[in-house]
Write an enzyme that holds these catalytic residues in place. Structure first.
Site, PDB file in Angstrom:
ATOM      1  N   ARG A 240       0.859  -1.175   0.000  1.00 37.47           N
ATOM      2  CA  ARG A 240       0.000   0.000   0.000  1.00 37.47           C
ATOM      3  C   ARG A 240       0.904   1.237   0.000  1.00 37.47           C
ATOM      4  O   ARG A 240       1.967   1.245   0.636  1.00 37.47           O
ATOM      5  CB  ARG A 240      -0.893   0.046   1.243  1.00 37.47           C
ATOM      6  CG  ARG A 240      -2.091  -0.894   1.196  1.00 37.47           C
ATOM      7  CD  ARG A 240      -3.135  -0.452   0.163  1.00 37.47           C
ATOM      8  NE  ARG A 240      -4.333  -1.285   0.165  1.00 37.47           N
ATOM      9  CZ  ARG A 240      -4.546  -2.325  -0.650  1.00 37.47           C
ATOM     10  NH1 ARG A 240      -3.627  -2.674  -1.535  1.00 37.47           N
ATOM     11  NH2 ARG A 240      -5.680  -3.002  -0.589  1.00 37.47           N
ATOM     12  N   GLU A 269      -4.215   7.611  -4.676  1.00 40.94           N
ATOM     13  CA  GLU A 269      -4.734   6.733  -5.750  1.00 40.94           C
ATOM     14  C   GLU A 269      -6.206   7.019  -5.985  1.00 40.94           C
ATOM     15  O   GLU A 269      -6.944   7.201  -5.013  1.00 40.94           O
ATOM     16  CB  GLU A 269      -4.581   5.268  -5.358  1.00 40.94           C
ATOM     17  CG  GLU A 269      -3.145   4.825  -5.263  1.00 40.94           C
ATOM     18  CD  GLU A 269      -3.022   3.322  -5.004  1.00 40.94           C
ATOM     19  OE1 GLU A 269      -4.034   2.588  -5.144  1.00 40.94           O
ATOM     20  OE2 GLU A 269      -1.924   2.884  -4.664  1.00 40.94           O
ATOM     21  N   HIS A 287      -1.553   0.311  -9.676  1.00 42.21           N
ATOM     22  CA  HIS A 287      -2.215  -0.598  -8.724  1.00 42.21           C
ATOM     23  C   HIS A 287      -2.909  -1.758  -9.468  1.00 42.21           C
ATOM     24  O   HIS A 287      -4.139  -1.890  -9.420  1.00 42.21           O
ATOM     25  CB  HIS A 287      -3.219   0.157  -7.840  1.00 42.21           C
ATOM     26  CG  HIS A 287      -3.574  -0.603  -6.587  1.00 42.21           C
ATOM     27  ND1 HIS A 287      -3.885  -0.001  -5.399  1.00 42.21           N
ATOM     28  CD2 HIS A 287      -3.685  -1.941  -6.344  1.00 42.21           C
ATOM     29  CE1 HIS A 287      -4.165  -0.919  -4.486  1.00 42.21           C
ATOM     30  NE2 HIS A 287      -4.043  -2.113  -5.044  1.00 42.21           N
TER      31      HIS A 287
HETATM   32  C1  DGY Z   1      -6.096  -5.952  -2.769  1.00 39.61           C
HETATM   33  O1  DGY Z   1      -6.694  -7.005  -2.955  1.00 39.61           O
HETATM   34  O2  DGY Z   1      -5.911  -5.483  -1.642  1.00 39.61           O
HETATM   35  C2  DGY Z   1      -5.611  -5.251  -3.972  1.00 39.61           C
HETATM   36  O3  DGY Z   1      -4.693  -4.270  -3.650  1.00 39.61           O
HETATM   37  C3  DGY Z   1      -6.770  -4.660  -4.744  1.00 39.61           C
HETATM   38  O4  DGY Z   1      -7.459  -3.804  -3.912  1.00 39.61           O
END
Ligand code: DGY
Length: 321
Positions: A240, A269, A287
């Protein structure tokens, strides 16, 4: 015959997922595919017994407080659930689930892609060929950092971290890791455990982040921690954006502490960071860690497993607390 529970699916999902959802639920969907606002979420909570939602829907404490009591479960189509204030939602009596395991391979593939691309200067090389600026070759041309035989340090040795370690071993990398709990020897597969992030970082020729975004991991990679890495190392983040202080990352790139970085996630994002975009040694993706056809289906099926278990009166396998 009892009526099927109503399920709101917030975004466009693969047709195989929708088809299966329709077997067990009365599916509610909009024709468009955009992030849903707090007002839309609140409106739909009065119409649906369950949500199949994505990380584009923000379930803050304010939203949780305004949800209609009809809504009983939020089954997330993601492994990460930092977009949900889980304590606030559970205080409202809601069950929250995620989709672990099914996206580990795809996400680790993305981390490996970023690692290789950052190490071997993919952005610069691609740009040079694409723009017609490739006009010479010499032994000193476009020399990058070798991956094979280098040390990979992993922060967060959960399922995705373990798959990343397995892929890295295929490249002959020496794997080091930090995790809150040391893994069993079967899971370690020879990876070398360090009992703190600080103890791990001096071994990070390459550093790959696989920890969740929590209050403890916010800005985990800051000036002090970048300083502990070897000179000329490479950062990879598919976890993240909140886990990396982007100002500190740019300072580490400027000083040469980091030779390169590979990023799939950003503090802001969608959009990313325009200052980071100026760095040719930063390989960036929007992402898409889990974005393969196979994984998108599997995430939907896993969310439906959780929903179906819940409406059968069972505890869903992936309930988060
Ligand atoms: C997750 O599954 O956490 C991916 O980053 C998509 O949101």
């Amino acid at each position: 015959m009892t009526e099927k529970p109503s399920l709101w699916i917030s975004r466009k999902l693969p047709s195989a997922v929708i088809h299966r959802a329709e077997q067990s639920f009365h599916v509610l969907q909009f024709g468009d595919d955009v992030p849903r606002s707090a007002e839309r979420i609140i409106e739909m909570s009065a119409k649906a017994d369950g949500f199949l939602a994505c990380n584009s829907e923000k379930f803050t404490a304010e939203v949780a407080a305004r949800l209609d009591p009809r809504l009983k479960i939020i089954a997330n189509y993601s492994v990460g659930y930092d977009h949900c204030d889980v304590p606030a939602l559970t205080a409202q009596g809601l069950t929250v689930t995620n989709t672990p395991e099914v996206l580990s391979e795809a996400t680790a593939e993305t981390a490996m892609l970023l690692l290789l691309g950052a190490a071997r200067r993919a952005v610069e090389g691609d740009k040079m060929v694409r723009t017609g600026q490739w006009d010479s070759w010499s032994p000193s041309f476009m020399v990058g950092k070798q991956v094979s035989g280098a040390r990979l340090s992993i922060v967060g040795m959960g399922r995705i971290g373990q798959v990343m370690a397995r892929m890295a071993r295929g490249f002959g990398m020496e794997v080091h890791y930090y995790n809150r709990n040391r893994l069993s020897p079967e899971k370690e597969q020879g990876a070398i455990y360090h009992n703190s992030v600080e103890a791990l970082l001096p071994f990070a020729d390459f550093l790959s982040l696989h920890c969740p975004a929590t209050a403890e991991t916010t800005n985990l990679m800051n000036d002090d921690r970048f300083a502990l890495m070897p000179n000329g190392s490479v950062l990879v983040n598919t976890a993240r954006g909140a886990v990396v202080d982007e100002g500190a990352l740019m300072a580490a790139l400027d000083s040469g502490k980091l030779a390169a970085a590979g990023l799939d996630v950003f503090q802001v994002e969608p959009g990313g960071n325009s200052e980071l975009s100026a760095y040719d040694n930063v390989f960036m993706l929007p992402h898409i860690g889990s974005a393969t056809f196979e994984t998108r289906d599997a995430m939907g099926f896993r969310a439906l497993d959780n929903l179906e278990a819940f409406f059968r009166g069972e505890e869903p396998g992936d309930k988060v607390t």
